[in-house]
Design a protein around this motif. Structure first.
Motif, PDB file in Angstrom:
ATOM      1  N   THR A 161      14.457   3.110  -4.871  1.00 42.68           N
ATOM      2  CA  THR A 161      13.739   2.054  -4.147  1.00 42.68           C
ATOM      3  C   THR A 161      12.338   2.479  -3.744  1.00 42.68           C
ATOM      4  OG1 THR A 161      14.649   2.805  -2.025  1.00 42.68           O
ATOM      5  CG2 THR A 161      15.910   1.141  -3.238  1.00 42.68           C
ATOM      6  N   LYS A 162      11.936   3.713  -4.123  1.00 43.87           N
ATOM      7  CA  LYS A 162      10.623   4.209  -3.710  1.00 43.87           C
ATOM      8  C   LYS A 162       9.499   3.326  -4.249  1.00 43.87           C
ATOM      9  CE  LYS A 162       7.906   7.269  -1.768  1.00 43.87           C
ATOM     10  NZ  LYS A 162       7.888   7.469  -0.312  1.00 43.87           N
ATOM     11  N   GLU A 163       9.610   2.930  -5.515  1.00 45.98           N
ATOM     12  CA  GLU A 163       8.568   2.087  -6.101  1.00 45.98           C
ATOM     13  C   GLU A 163       8.474   0.761  -5.360  1.00 45.98           C
ATOM     14  OE1 GLU A 163       7.318   0.224 -10.477  1.00 45.98           O
ATOM     15  OE2 GLU A 163       9.037   1.569 -10.275  1.00 45.98           O
ATOM     16  N   GLU A 164       9.626   0.195  -5.035  1.00 52.02           N
ATOM     17  CA  GLU A 164       9.623  -1.054  -4.278  1.00 52.02           C
ATOM     18  C   GLU A 164       9.045  -0.835  -2.883  1.00 52.02           C
ATOM     19  OE1 GLU A 164      12.822  -4.350  -2.529  1.00 52.02           O
ATOM     20  OE2 GLU A 164      13.507  -2.702  -3.821  1.00 52.02           O
ATOM     21  N   LEU A 165       9.374   0.312  -2.272  1.00 48.97           N
ATOM     22  CA  LEU A 165       8.848   0.630  -0.945  1.00 48.97           C
ATOM     23  C   LEU A 165       7.330   0.738  -0.965  1.00 48.97           C
ATOM     24  CD1 LEU A 165       9.074   1.619   2.016  1.00 48.97           C
ATOM     25  CD2 LEU A 165       9.471   3.915   1.112  1.00 48.97           C
ATOM     26  N   LEU A 166       6.801   1.449  -1.956  1.00 50.28           N
ATOM     27  CA  LEU A 166       5.356   1.630  -2.039  1.00 50.28           C
ATOM     28  C   LEU A 166       4.636   0.300  -2.238  1.00 50.28           C
ATOM     29  CD1 LEU A 166       5.156   4.879  -4.213  1.00 50.28           C
ATOM     30  CD2 LEU A 166       4.781   4.656  -1.751  1.00 50.28           C
ATOM     31  N   ALA A 167       5.257  -0.623  -2.973  1.00 50.29           N
ATOM     32  CA  ALA A 167       4.640  -1.929  -3.187  1.00 50.29           C
ATOM     33  C   ALA A 167       4.764  -2.803  -1.945  1.00 50.29           C
ATOM     34  CB  ALA A 167       5.296  -2.625  -4.373  1.00 50.29           C
ATOM     35  N   SER A 168       5.759  -2.543  -1.103  1.00 48.51           N
ATOM     36  CA  SER A 168       6.024  -3.400   0.041  1.00 48.51           C
ATOM     37  C   SER A 168       5.253  -2.999   1.291  1.00 48.51           C
ATOM     38  CB  SER A 168       7.527  -3.396   0.359  1.00 48.51           C
ATOM     39  OG  SER A 168       8.273  -3.872  -0.736  1.00 48.51           O
ATOM     40  N   ILE A 169       4.991  -1.716   1.461  1.00 49.16           N
ATOM     41  CA  ILE A 169       4.294  -1.274   2.668  1.00 49.16           C
ATOM     42  C   ILE A 169       2.935  -1.977   2.762  1.00 49.16           C
ATOM     43  CG2 ILE A 169       3.138   0.698   3.735  1.00 49.16           C
ATOM     44  CD1 ILE A 169       5.358   2.458   2.744  1.00 49.16           C
ATOM     45  N   PRO A 170       2.575  -2.522   3.927  1.00 51.06           N
ATOM     46  CA  PRO A 170       1.265  -3.173   4.088  1.00 51.06           C
ATOM     47  C   PRO A 170       0.137  -2.152   4.021  1.00 51.06           C
ATOM     48  CG  PRO A 170       2.431  -3.059   6.193  1.00 51.06           C
ATOM     49  CD  PRO A 170       3.398  -2.602   5.152  1.00 51.06           C
ATOM     50  N   ALA A 171      -0.426  -1.957   2.818  1.00 50.07           N
ATOM     51  CA  ALA A 171      -1.285  -0.803   2.575  1.00 50.07           C
ATOM     52  C   ALA A 171      -2.739  -1.138   2.251  1.00 50.07           C
ATOM     53  CB  ALA A 171      -0.696   0.037   1.434  1.00 50.07           C
ATOM     54  N   ILE A 172      -3.174  -2.397   2.432  1.00 56.25           N
ATOM     55  CA  ILE A 172      -4.581  -2.718   2.192  1.00 56.25           C
ATOM     56  C   ILE A 172      -5.141  -3.461   3.399  1.00 56.25           C
ATOM     57  CG2 ILE A 172      -4.258  -2.842  -0.317  1.00 56.25           C
ATOM     58  CD1 ILE A 172      -4.451  -5.913  -0.051  1.00 56.25           C
ATOM     59  N   GLN A 173      -6.451  -3.567   3.443  1.00 54.85           N
ATOM     60  CA  GLN A 173      -7.109  -4.318   4.505  1.00 54.85           C
ATOM     61  C   GLN A 173      -6.931  -5.808   4.238  1.00 54.85           C
ATOM     62  OE1 GLN A 173     -10.858  -2.445   6.221  1.00 54.85           O
ATOM     63  NE2 GLN A 173     -11.683  -4.334   5.357  1.00 54.85           N
ATOM     64  N   PRO A 174      -6.610  -6.618   5.272  1.00 57.16           N
ATOM     65  CA  PRO A 174      -6.341  -8.042   5.025  1.00 57.16           C
ATOM     66  C   PRO A 174      -7.586  -8.880   4.742  1.00 57.16           C
ATOM     67  CG  PRO A 174      -6.179  -7.563   7.348  1.00 57.16           C
ATOM     68  CD  PRO A 174      -6.351  -6.241   6.665  1.00 57.16           C
ATOM     69  N   VAL A 175      -8.753  -8.342   5.056  1.00 57.18           N
ATOM     70  CA  VAL A 175     -10.026  -9.013   4.759  1.00 57.18           C
ATOM     71  C   VAL A 175     -10.911  -8.016   4.023  1.00 57.18           C
ATOM     72  CG1 VAL A 175     -12.055 -10.165   5.717  1.00 57.18           C
ATOM     73  CG2 VAL A 175      -9.830 -10.464   6.819  1.00 57.18           C
ATOM     74  N   ARG A 176     -11.546  -8.450   2.946  1.00 58.82           N
ATOM     75  CA  ARG A 176     -12.376  -7.537   2.164  1.00 58.82           C
ATOM     76  C   ARG A 176     -13.589  -7.068   2.956  1.00 58.82           C
ATOM     77  NH1 ARG A 176     -13.165 -11.139  -3.186  1.00 58.82           N
ATOM     78  NH2 ARG A 176     -13.961 -12.486  -1.506  1.00 58.82           N
ATOM     79  N   ASN A 177     -14.012  -5.847   2.697  1.00 58.88           N
ATOM     80  CA  ASN A 177     -15.164  -5.292   3.413  1.00 58.88           C
ATOM     81  C   ASN A 177     -16.416  -6.146   3.243  1.00 58.88           C
ATOM     82  OD1 ASN A 177     -14.236  -3.110   4.844  1.00 58.88           O
ATOM     83  ND2 ASN A 177     -14.644  -1.600   3.239  1.00 58.88           N
ATOM     84  N   GLN A 178     -16.636  -6.655   2.043  1.00 64.37           N
ATOM     85  CA  GLN A 178     -17.843  -7.434   1.787  1.00 64.37           C
ATOM     86  C   GLN A 178     -17.849  -8.760   2.531  1.00 64.37           C
ATOM     87  OE1 GLN A 178     -15.672  -6.328  -0.485  1.00 64.37           O
ATOM     88  NE2 GLN A 178     -15.437  -7.745  -2.241  1.00 64.37           N
ATOM     89  N   ASP A 179     -16.677  -9.215   3.010  1.00 60.56           N
ATOM     90  CA  ASP A 179     -16.597 -10.464   3.759  1.00 60.56           C
ATOM     91  C   ASP A 179     -16.701 -10.261   5.266  1.00 60.56           C
ATOM     92  OD1 ASP A 179     -16.235 -11.889   1.406  1.00 60.56           O
ATOM     93  OD2 ASP A 179     -14.052 -11.715   1.481  1.00 60.56           O
ATOM     94  N   LEU A 180     -16.687  -9.028   5.707  1.00 62.45           N
ATOM     95  CA  LEU A 180     -16.677  -8.748   7.144  1.00 62.45           C
ATOM     96  C   LEU A 180     -18.065  -8.865   7.757  1.00 62.45           C
ATOM     97  CD1 LEU A 180     -14.340  -5.615   7.448  1.00 62.45           C
ATOM     98  CD2 LEU A 180     -13.803  -7.988   8.008  1.00 62.45           C
ATOM     99  N   THR A 181     -18.120  -9.487   8.939  1.00 60.98           N
ATOM    100  CA  THR A 181     -19.325  -9.420   9.750  1.00 60.98           C
ATOM    101  C   THR A 181     -19.330  -8.088  10.484  1.00 60.98           C
ATOM    102  OG1 THR A 181     -19.247 -11.810  10.070  1.00 60.98           O
ATOM    103  CG2 THR A 181     -20.643 -10.553  11.577  1.00 60.98           C
ATOM    104  N   ARG A 182     -18.199  -7.748  11.080  1.00 60.40           N
ATOM    105  CA  ARG A 182     -17.999  -6.434  11.694  1.00 60.40           C
ATOM    106  C   ARG A 182     -16.511  -6.270  12.008  1.00 60.40           C
ATOM    107  NH1 ARG A 182     -17.929  -6.476  17.529  1.00 60.40           N
ATOM    108  NH2 ARG A 182     -18.116  -8.603  18.333  1.00 60.40           N
ATOM    109  N   MET A 183     -16.123  -5.016  12.295  1.00 61.60           N
ATOM    110  CA  MET A 183     -14.768  -4.733  12.764  1.00 61.60           C
ATOM    111  C   MET A 183     -14.844  -4.809  14.286  1.00 61.60           C
ATOM    112  SD  MET A 183     -11.759  -3.467  13.447  1.00 61.60           S
ATOM    113  CE  MET A 183     -12.174  -2.014  14.396  1.00 61.60           C
TER     114      MET A 183
END
Length: 326
Positions: A161-183
């Motif tokens: 299940t490791k492959e499924e786990l790696l795909a399931s973990i929330p591992a990216i930013q929900p808004v792209r950097n280029q779309d951000l005004t600021r953090m």
């Protein structure tokens, strides 16, 4: 030749020859044979105390051989135990940690056997102590091997299940950097924008224009897409499995959702759009991550789409104690 014996006969006043009966010779011969046998038996037992008989030598050699085999068997068991210790250490410090499994304690691995005397049948012999020690070592080794085998079975199941786990973990930013005004604000104590008090902020705020796409941070199933949770406004929750849930709040009013409850999504799918609904001061995305029902810092889950430099910059900004937007 036997001597001829005579006796004096007083009646005839002369010496007469002694006549031996056959019975006399029979008993004499029998006495000689019995005496000889007794002497032979005595000599046998007497000699056995000073000279090793072939049977005695064989018994001594066999006993020495068995003693040597017991010692060699104990050495081999000790060597196998050392190998098992190495495997156990690798299991605890590498395999189980890699697959997010709790290590097995030394107490559990080295637990003995309680209750009745398991080795009573080996008592009462010259080599009892060595045999019992050998049996105890062997039983402990068998138990440790059984525990390690069970652990490896668990690791094998986790690997599937490791492959499924790696795909399931929330591992990216929900808004792209280029779309951000600021953090705008990170996880930790921040100043509340409404009452100006210091309180704990359980998510991260990403400032972006209204209508900016919001992405699913991992594979999962949408469990909520509504405005029925206090303060969040229009929001989405995704159950990623393995105890992980992500939350996306303050989505826009008009057509806030690109998904529906029960829908399965993939990491990177557009699920909604930035807005300012609910308890919000300005357009932004409030993002939270849960593990086993507890909120955890989302900053630890952006390895999927940020370079080390971008991550360090985001980490620095998220640690600033400023005013949050919700």
């Amino acid at each position: 030749m036997s001597k001829v014996k005579y006796y004096y006969d007083s009646e005839t006043l002369s010496y007469r020859r002694v006549e031996r009966r056959k019975r006399y010779y029979f008993f004499k011969t029998l006495l000689f044979m019995v005496s000889s046998a007794a002497v032979g038996i005595a000599c046998y037992f007497f000699a056995d105390q000073f000279y090793d008989s072939p049977q005695y030598k064989r018994a001594v050699n066999q006993n020495a051989y068995l003693e040597n085999q017991l010692e060699n068997a104990q050495k081999e068991i000790d060597q196998l135990a050392a190998v098992i210790v190495d495997v156990e250490q690798r299991d605890n410090t590498i395999y189980r940690i890699y697959f997010d499994a709790n290590p097995i304690s030394d107490e559990q691995r080295n637990a003995g056997f309680g209750g009745v005397n398991r080795y009573r049948e080996f008592e009462g012999y010259d080599s009892s102590k060595k045999v019992i020690t050998l049996r105890k070592s062997l039983d402990k080794l068998k138990k440790r091997v059984a525990i390690q085998s069970k652990s490896l079975d668990e690791i094998a199941a986790l690997a599937e299940t490791k492959e499924e786990l790696l795909a399931s973990i929330p591992a990216i930013q929900p808004v792209r950097n280029q779309d951000l005004t600021r953090m705008a604000s990170g996880y930790g104590y921040r100043t509340d924008p409404f009452n100006k008090t210091r309180k704990f902020h359980y998510g991260m705020d990403f400032t972006a224009p209204r209508g900016t796409p919001v992405f699913a941070t991992g594979d999962g199933v949408v469990t909520r897409a509504d405005a029925n949770s206090s303060g969040y406004g229009n929001h989405i929750r995704i159950d990623h499995g393995f105890g992980y849930v992500s939350l996306y709040a303050h989505l826009r009013r008009r057509k806030p959702y690109n998904v529906r409850k029960g829908q399965r999504v993939k990491r990177g799918d557009i699920i909604g759009y930035v807005g300012s609904t609910g308890r919000s001061q300005a357009p932004h995305l409030h993002y939270e991550v849960f593990k086993d029902g507890e909120r955890i810092n989302p900053i630890n889950f952006y390895y999927g789409n940020l370079s080390p430099e971008e991550f360090n910059e985001l980490l620095k900004k998220s640690q600033q104690e400023n005013i949050s937007l919700d």
